[in-house]
Scaffold this motif. Structure first.
Motif, PDB file in Angstrom:
ATOM      1  N   PHE A  99      -2.955  71.665  53.114  1.00  0.00           N
ATOM      2  CA  PHE A  99      -3.747  72.015  54.305  1.00  0.00           C
ATOM      3  C   PHE A  99      -5.034  71.390  54.207  1.00  0.00           C
ATOM      4  O   PHE A  99      -5.491  70.387  55.006  1.00  0.00           O
ATOM      5  CB  PHE A  99      -3.637  73.171  54.835  1.00  0.00           C
ATOM      6  N   LEU A 100      -5.808  71.714  53.220  1.00  0.00           N
ATOM      7  CA  LEU A 100      -7.223  71.100  53.022  1.00  0.00           C
ATOM      8  C   LEU A 100      -7.074  69.423  52.866  1.00  0.00           C
ATOM      9  O   LEU A 100      -7.868  68.754  53.299  1.00  0.00           O
ATOM     10  CB  LEU A 100      -8.039  71.562  52.202  1.00  0.00           C
ATOM     11  N   GLN A 101      -6.196  68.908  52.015  1.00  0.00           N
ATOM     12  CA  GLN A 101      -6.082  67.365  52.027  1.00  0.00           C
ATOM     13  C   GLN A 101      -5.733  66.811  53.180  1.00  0.00           C
ATOM     14  O   GLN A 101      -5.918  65.651  53.441  1.00  0.00           O
ATOM     15  CB  GLN A 101      -5.075  67.302  50.883  1.00  0.00           C
ATOM     16  N   ALA A 102      -5.121  67.374  54.165  1.00  0.00           N
ATOM     17  CA  ALA A 102      -4.465  66.965  55.073  1.00  0.00           C
ATOM     18  C   ALA A 102      -5.582  66.892  56.297  1.00  0.00           C
ATOM     19  O   ALA A 102      -5.591  66.080  56.999  1.00  0.00           O
ATOM     20  CB  ALA A 102      -3.360  67.462  56.106  1.00  0.00           C
ATOM     21  N   LYS A 103      -6.665  67.917  56.046  1.00  0.00           N
ATOM     22  CA  LYS A 103      -7.712  68.074  57.100  1.00  0.00           C
ATOM     23  C   LYS A 103      -8.707  67.219  56.757  1.00  0.00           C
ATOM     24  O   LYS A 103      -9.447  66.565  57.640  1.00  0.00           O
ATOM     25  CB  LYS A 103      -8.011  69.335  57.062  1.00  0.00           C
ATOM     26  N   GLN A 104      -8.889  66.893  55.508  1.00  0.00           N
ATOM     27  CA  GLN A 104      -9.938  65.746  55.129  1.00  0.00           C
ATOM     28  C   GLN A 104     -10.113  64.558  55.936  1.00  0.00           C
ATOM     29  O   GLN A 104     -11.145  64.264  56.335  1.00  0.00           O
ATOM     30  CB  GLN A 104      -9.802  65.451  53.763  1.00  0.00           C
ATOM     31  N   PRO A 105      -9.155  63.823  56.078  1.00  0.00           N
ATOM     32  CA  PRO A 105      -9.381  62.595  56.885  1.00  0.00           C
ATOM     33  C   PRO A 105      -9.660  62.562  58.375  1.00  0.00           C
ATOM     34  O   PRO A 105     -10.375  61.977  58.850  1.00  0.00           O
ATOM     35  CB  PRO A 105      -8.004  61.665  56.498  1.00  0.00           C
ATOM     36  N   ASP A 107     -11.457  65.675  59.831  1.00  0.00           N
ATOM     37  CA  ASP A 107     -12.475  66.402  60.095  1.00  0.00           C
ATOM     38  C   ASP A 107     -13.729  65.975  59.497  1.00  0.00           C
ATOM     39  O   ASP A 107     -13.867  67.102  58.490  1.00  0.00           O
ATOM     40  CB  ASP A 107     -11.829  67.965  60.122  1.00  0.00           C
ATOM     41  N   ALA A 108     -14.537  65.484  59.647  1.00  0.00           N
ATOM     42  CA  ALA A 108     -15.868  65.083  58.886  1.00  0.00           C
ATOM     43  C   ALA A 108     -16.630  66.309  58.879  1.00  0.00           C
ATOM     44  O   ALA A 108     -17.418  66.673  57.933  1.00  0.00           O
ATOM     45  CB  ALA A 108     -16.331  63.952  59.498  1.00  0.00           C
ATOM     46  N   ARG A 109     -16.905  66.923  60.124  1.00  0.00           N
ATOM     47  CA  ARG A 109     -17.815  67.990  60.312  1.00  0.00           C
ATOM     48  C   ARG A 109     -17.488  69.144  59.253  1.00  0.00           C
ATOM     49  O   ARG A 109     -18.145  69.673  58.529  1.00  0.00           O
ATOM     50  CB  ARG A 109     -17.955  68.550  61.625  1.00  0.00           C
ATOM     51  N   PHE A 110     -16.088  69.623  59.152  1.00  0.00           N
ATOM     52  CA  PHE A 110     -15.631  70.472  58.246  1.00  0.00           C
ATOM     53  C   PHE A 110     -16.017  70.057  56.846  1.00  0.00           C
ATOM     54  O   PHE A 110     -16.551  71.081  55.868  1.00  0.00           O
ATOM     55  CB  PHE A 110     -14.037  70.598  58.133  1.00  0.00           C
ATOM     56  N   TRP A 111     -15.852  68.939  56.511  1.00  0.00           N
ATOM     57  CA  TRP A 111     -16.053  68.440  55.055  1.00  0.00           C
ATOM     58  C   TRP A 111     -17.601  68.261  54.712  1.00  0.00           C
ATOM     59  O   TRP A 111     -17.887  68.701  53.560  1.00  0.00           O
ATOM     60  CB  TRP A 111     -15.452  67.140  54.588  1.00  0.00           C
ATOM     61  N   ARG A 112     -18.479  67.978  55.728  1.00  0.00           N
ATOM     62  CA  ARG A 112     -19.815  68.317  55.600  1.00  0.00           C
ATOM     63  C   ARG A 112     -20.330  69.526  55.268  1.00  0.00           C
ATOM     64  O   ARG A 112     -20.833  69.811  54.185  1.00  0.00           O
ATOM     65  CB  ARG A 112     -20.463  67.685  56.893  1.00  0.00           C
ATOM     66  N   VAL A 113     -19.754  70.410  56.087  1.00  0.00           N
ATOM     67  CA  VAL A 113     -20.161  72.111  55.432  1.00  0.00           C
ATOM     68  C   VAL A 113     -19.537  72.375  54.347  1.00  0.00           C
ATOM     69  O   VAL A 113     -20.347  73.128  53.574  1.00  0.00           O
ATOM     70  CB  VAL A 113     -19.364  72.775  56.697  1.00  0.00           C
ATOM     71  N   ILE A 114     -18.428  71.800  53.947  1.00  0.00           N
ATOM     72  CA  ILE A 114     -18.029  72.248  52.556  1.00  0.00           C
ATOM     73  C   ILE A 114     -18.666  71.701  51.257  1.00  0.00           C
ATOM     74  O   ILE A 114     -19.269  72.394  50.533  1.00  0.00           O
ATOM     75  CB  ILE A 114     -16.508  71.699  52.306  1.00  0.00           C
ATOM     76  N   GLN A 115     -19.252  70.312  51.706  1.00  0.00           N
ATOM     77  CA  GLN A 115     -20.283  69.683  50.703  1.00  0.00           C
ATOM     78  C   GLN A 115     -21.625  70.706  50.634  1.00  0.00           C
ATOM     79  O   GLN A 115     -22.184  70.789  49.680  1.00  0.00           O
ATOM     80  CB  GLN A 115     -20.501  68.456  51.230  1.00  0.00           C
ATOM     81  N   ILE A 116     -21.897  71.017  51.723  1.00  0.00           N
ATOM     82  CA  ILE A 116     -23.272  71.745  51.845  1.00  0.00           C
ATOM     83  C   ILE A 116     -23.112  73.158  51.121  1.00  0.00           C
ATOM     84  O   ILE A 116     -23.871  73.426  50.219  1.00  0.00           O
ATOM     85  CB  ILE A 116     -23.765  71.884  53.329  1.00  0.00           C
ATOM     86  N   CYS A 117     -21.987  73.823  51.382  1.00  0.00           N
ATOM     87  CA  CYS A 117     -21.931  75.006  50.532  1.00  0.00           C
ATOM     88  C   CYS A 117     -21.702  74.743  49.075  1.00  0.00           C
ATOM     89  O   CYS A 117     -22.145  75.524  48.362  1.00  0.00           O
ATOM     90  CB  CYS A 117     -20.617  75.554  51.365  1.00  0.00           C
ATOM     91  N   SER A 118     -20.973  73.858  48.982  1.00  0.00           N
ATOM     92  CA  SER A 118     -20.836  73.483  47.297  1.00  0.00           C
ATOM     93  C   SER A 118     -22.076  73.184  46.533  1.00  0.00           C
ATOM     94  O   SER A 118     -22.392  73.622  45.470  1.00  0.00           O
ATOM     95  CB  SER A 118     -19.801  72.279  47.300  1.00  0.00           C
ATOM     96  N   MET A 119     -22.901  72.336  47.298  1.00  0.00           N
ATOM     97  CA  MET A 119     -24.427  72.236  46.567  1.00  0.00           C
ATOM     98  C   MET A 119     -25.093  73.533  46.399  1.00  0.00           C
ATOM     99  O   MET A 119     -25.790  73.763  45.662  1.00  0.00           O
ATOM    100  CB  MET A 119     -24.958  71.122  47.338  1.00  0.00           C
ATOM    101  N   ARG A 120     -24.959  74.401  47.572  1.00  0.00           N
ATOM    102  CA  ARG A 120     -25.653  75.733  47.450  1.00  0.00           C
ATOM    103  C   ARG A 120     -25.423  76.383  46.487  1.00  0.00           C
ATOM    104  O   ARG A 120     -25.946  77.411  45.872  1.00  0.00           O
ATOM    105  CB  ARG A 120     -25.727  76.473  48.651  1.00  0.00           C
ATOM    106  N   ARG A 121     -23.962  76.467  45.979  1.00  0.00           N
ATOM    107  CA  ARG A 121     -23.663  77.332  44.926  1.00  0.00           C
ATOM    108  C   ARG A 121     -23.844  76.625  43.557  1.00  0.00           C
ATOM    109  O   ARG A 121     -23.438  77.153  42.517  1.00  0.00           O
ATOM    110  CB  ARG A 121     -22.133  77.875  45.243  1.00  0.00           C
ATOM    111  N   GLY A 122     -24.359  75.308  43.649  1.00  0.00           N
ATOM    112  CA  GLY A 122     -24.682  74.632  42.397  1.00  0.00           C
ATOM    113  C   GLY A 122     -23.411  73.647  41.963  1.00  0.00           C
ATOM    114  O   GLY A 122     -23.302  73.440  40.646  1.00  0.00           O
ATOM    115  N   GLY A 123     -22.194  73.491  42.643  1.00  0.00           N
ATOM    116  CA  GLY A 123     -21.253  72.897  42.370  1.00  0.00           C
ATOM    117  C   GLY A 123     -21.256  71.472  42.884  1.00  0.00           C
ATOM    118  O   GLY A 123     -20.652  70.567  42.843  1.00  0.00           O
TER     119      GLY A 123
END
Length: 123
Positions: A99-105, A107-123
């Protein structure tokens, strides 16, 4: 303590990812359930286990009572609940990843939020 670390990871999933995706309506409730199956149940189970282990640790050397504690934690009823939650989570991982791989291309907004969340957790 390994269990405390695992519980911390579940809290990170909940606070940084699940709640943010929910609040910003980036995923529907059905999609959240697909990506984070039984997250609340896993938090409850591991929170209980971690709490009991902390109580034992405060009483004295953990090694003396850990066997009895683990047997009680994984008795028939508790074991079935844990097994169901873990099985559901594990079985859903492949579907969630697809599902996430299909969503990637799409929904750019979704992936921006995922990247921001990942940076906050140190990943």
């Amino acid at each position: 303590m390994m269990e405390a670390s695992h519980l911390s990871s579940l809290h990170i999933l909940t606070v940084l990812f699940y709640q943010r995706l929910y609040k910003e309506k980036l995923l529907s409730q059905e999609e959240l359930t697909l990506v984070f199956p039984d997250l609340r149940e896993l938090l409850k189970i591991h929170g209980s286990l971690s709490g009991k282990m902390k109580d034992l640790q405060e009483k004295g050397p953990l090694i003396e009572e850990i066997g009895d504690h683990l047997l009680s934690q994984f008795g028939v009823a508790a074991s079935e609940a844990l097994q169901q939650a873990i099985t559901k989570y594990g079985l859903q991982q492949a579907r969630a990843l697809e599902f996430l791989q299909a969503k990637q291309p799409r929904d750019a907004r979704f992936w921006r939020v995922i990247q921001i969340c990942s940076m906050r957790r140190g990943g």
